[in-house]
Design an enzyme around this catalytic site. Structure first.
Site, PDB file in Angstrom:
ATOM      1  CD  GLN A  39      -0.975  -0.870   3.629  1.00 27.31           C
ATOM      2  OE1 GLN A  39      -2.182  -0.865   3.580  1.00 27.31           O
ATOM      3  NE2 GLN A  39      -0.314  -1.444   4.638  1.00 27.31           N
ATOM      4  CG  HIS A  70      -5.908   3.436  19.013  1.00 28.31           C
ATOM      5  ND1 HIS A  70      -5.059   4.456  18.674  1.00 28.31           N
ATOM      6  CD2 HIS A  70      -5.993   2.637  17.917  1.00 28.31           C
ATOM      7  CE1 HIS A  70      -4.631   4.271  17.428  1.00 28.31           C
ATOM      8  NE2 HIS A  70      -5.184   3.184  16.958  1.00 28.31           N
ATOM      9  CG  ASP A  94      -2.118   2.612  14.540  1.00 28.75           C
ATOM     10  OD1 ASP A  94      -2.389   2.498  15.747  1.00 28.75           O
ATOM     11  OD2 ASP A  94      -2.958   2.381  13.653  1.00 28.75           O
ATOM     12  CG  ASP A 144      -3.416 -12.593   5.188  1.00 32.62           C
ATOM     13  OD1 ASP A 144      -3.909 -11.500   4.903  1.00 32.62           O
ATOM     14  OD2 ASP A 144      -4.093 -13.631   5.299  1.00 32.62           O
ATOM     15  N   GLY A 145      -3.401 -11.672   8.394  1.00 32.72           N
ATOM     16  CA  GLY A 145      -4.220 -12.037   9.549  1.00 32.72           C
ATOM     17  C   GLY A 145      -5.010 -13.323   9.349  1.00 32.72           C
ATOM     18  CG  ASP A 162      -6.805  -1.410  14.444  1.00 35.78           C
ATOM     19  OD1 ASP A 162      -7.586  -0.757  13.727  1.00 35.78           O
ATOM     20  OD2 ASP A 162      -5.835  -0.887  15.027  1.00 35.78           O
ATOM     21  CB  SER A 163      -9.138  -4.670   9.161  1.00 35.45           C
ATOM     22  OG  SER A 163     -10.430  -4.132   9.281  1.00 35.45           O
ATOM     23  CD  GLU A 165     -10.580   2.636   5.989  1.00 42.35           C
ATOM     24  OE1 GLU A 165      -9.410   2.171   5.927  1.00 42.35           O
ATOM     25  OE2 GLU A 165     -10.896   3.543   6.777  1.00 42.35           O
ATOM     26  N   PRO A 169      -4.901  -4.983   1.012  1.00 43.67           N
ATOM     27  CG  PRO A 169      -3.227  -4.379   2.522  1.00 43.67           C
ATOM     28  CD  PRO A 169      -3.975  -3.875   1.326  1.00 43.67           C
TER      29      PRO A 169
HETATM   30  N1  SAM Z   1      -8.456   1.813  12.425  1.00 38.13           N
HETATM   31  C1  SAM Z   1      -7.863   2.195  11.288  1.00 38.13           C
HETATM   32  C2  SAM Z   1      -8.866   2.716  10.291  1.00 38.13           C
HETATM   33  O1  SAM Z   1      -9.948   2.186  10.168  1.00 38.13           O
HETATM   34  O2  SAM Z   1      -8.545   3.709   9.666  1.00 38.13           O
HETATM   35  C3  SAM Z   1      -7.011   1.089  10.775  1.00 38.13           C
HETATM   36  C4  SAM Z   1      -5.712   1.088  11.488  1.00 38.13           C
HETATM   37  S1  SAM Z   1      -4.519  -0.018  11.146  1.00 38.13           S
HETATM   38  C5  SAM Z   1      -3.234   1.072  10.736  1.00 38.13           C
HETATM   39  C6  SAM Z   1      -4.861  -1.072   9.827  1.00 38.13           C
HETATM   40  C7  SAM Z   1      -3.693  -2.021   9.576  1.00 38.13           C
HETATM   41  O3  SAM Z   1      -4.149  -3.277   9.082  1.00 38.13           O
HETATM   42  C8  SAM Z   1      -2.668  -1.513   8.570  1.00 38.13           C
HETATM   43  O4  SAM Z   1      -1.449  -1.297   9.220  1.00 38.13           O
HETATM   44  C9  SAM Z   1      -2.581  -2.611   7.522  1.00 38.13           C
HETATM   45  O5  SAM Z   1      -1.293  -2.801   6.997  1.00 38.13           O
HETATM   46  C10 SAM Z   1      -3.092  -3.811   8.310  1.00 38.13           C
HETATM   47  N2  SAM Z   1      -3.599  -4.898   7.483  1.00 38.13           N
HETATM   48  C11 SAM Z   1      -4.302  -4.787   6.333  1.00 38.13           C
HETATM   49  N3  SAM Z   1      -4.606  -5.997   5.859  1.00 38.13           N
HETATM   50  C12 SAM Z   1      -4.105  -6.906   6.733  1.00 38.13           C
HETATM   51  C13 SAM Z   1      -4.107  -8.330   6.775  1.00 38.13           C
HETATM   52  N4  SAM Z   1      -4.688  -9.055   5.804  1.00 38.13           N
HETATM   53  N5  SAM Z   1      -3.515  -8.938   7.828  1.00 38.13           N
HETATM   54  C14 SAM Z   1      -2.919  -8.210   8.805  1.00 38.13           C
HETATM   55  N6  SAM Z   1      -2.874  -6.860   8.800  1.00 38.13           N
HETATM   56  C15 SAM Z   1      -3.463  -6.218   7.778  1.00 38.13           C
END
Ligand code: SAM
Length: 283
Positions: A39, A70, A94, A144-145, A162-163, A165, A169
């Site tokens: 990204q 948070h 974060d 990957d989660g 805490d994904s 949108e 990914p």
């Molecule tokens: N709460 C925030 C929002 O809605 O704006 C999201 C915060 S957090 C920074 C989201 C994180 O999820 C990102 O750092 C991203 O890289 C991670 N992420 C995205 N897809 C993922 C996946 N499949 N597995 C694990 N982490 C993932």
């Protein structure tokens, strides 16, 4: 309040909520702007909000208002569970969610973020992340989660999703298969909390998810809180469990919080009519 600065000398960073509206921030400084494997990552400095993290052009967190999101991602579940010991965080690079969990005497926090670059950037620009990665209860996995949950041999008391949108990914983290996998890794009194987007802008997505979540968990509760820099300033979350009703809590929250308390907990679960009706219509 009257806006004193109305000339156009400032560089502006915009987040589009739809094709025709959104939010803008003056950019006092660009601290980071690169593409990772997954990204576009950007960190800017804004006079009012401080440092702001954007992923693929969308605000993820800001120094000034991060506590709303948070605290509300973490405390409703950690307070409602009678003895949370093993916690899994998916996404949340974060570190704000993990920081809030560490206010409790949990045994371990498995923290699974797909993008190592987000961790590296946030470690530099959001100092709480560096601190919590030094806590011996925290195990960071770059993975990957969905993949992590499928492989996990462990069961968890609380899982916090805490994904970002549902684009890029994180797409798999918004699907039925993922929640089925998460449920299979929960202890008997286990709780899952996931962010659900804006109840105003993302209503279709909310309905889509609710429709499959109610077939997986016997208790599905929407809740909301303010988050000034997220679309429409109000954010939605879902609390999922087979045993625990989050409206009946007895434990006291940790000290030092800025938004969450017993009253904001109860208020969060009182749904405005738009959501109450949606909830009712969906059964
Ligand atoms: N709460 C925030 C929002 O809605 O704006 C999201 C915060 S957090 C920074 C989201 C994180 O999820 C990102 O750092 C991203 O890289 C991670 N992420 C995205 N897809 C993922 C996946 N499949 N597995 C694990 N982490 C993932």
């Amino acid at each position: 309040m009257k806006r004193e600065k109305f000339d156009s000398f400032w560089l502006e960073k915009k987040e589009y909520h739809t094709n025709s509206c959104g939010l803008f921030f003056e950019v006092q400084k660009v601290l980071y702007a690169e593409n990772s494997k997954y990204q576009r990552i950007e960190v800017i400095e804004n006079e009012f909000f401080g440092r702001i993290l954007f992923l693929d052009g969308l605000v993820q967190t800001t120094e000034r208002d991060e506590f709303y999101y948070h605290e509300m991602m973490v405390h409703p579940a950690l307070i409602a569970h009678p003895h949370p010991q093993k916690v899994l965080v998916i996404g949340g690079g974060d570190g704000g969610v993990v920081r809030e969990i560490l206010r409790y005497s949990v045994e371990k926090v498995d923290f699974v973020e797909i993008d190592e670059e987000v961790i590296n950037v946030c470690r530099k620009y959001f100092p709480w992340l560096k601190k919590l990665l030094g806590d011996e209860r925290v195990n960071l996995f770059i993975d990957d989660g969905f993949n992590f949950v499928n492989k996990a041999s462990e069961k968890y008391d609380v899982v916090l999703v805490d994904s970002s949108e549902p684009v890029g990914p994180s797409v798999s983290l918004h699907e039925q298969e993922f929640y089925l996998a998460v449920k299979s890794k929960l202890t008997t009194q286990g709780i899952v909390v996931a962010q659900m987007g804006s109840p105003f802008f993302h209503q279709e997505e909310l309905v889509r998810k609710f429709t499959f979540l109610k077939d997986i968990f016997s208790k599905v509760y929407f809740y909301t809180s303010p988050v000034p820099t997220y679309p429409a300033g109000e954010w939605g979350y879902v609390f999922l469990s087979d045993k625990i009703d989050p409206r009946q809590i007895k434990r006291k929250p940790p000290k030092g919080l800025k938004y969450y308390n017993a009253e904001t907990h109860q208020r969060a679960f009182l749904l405005p009519q738009l959501l109450a009706k949606l909830r009712q219509d969906l059964g």
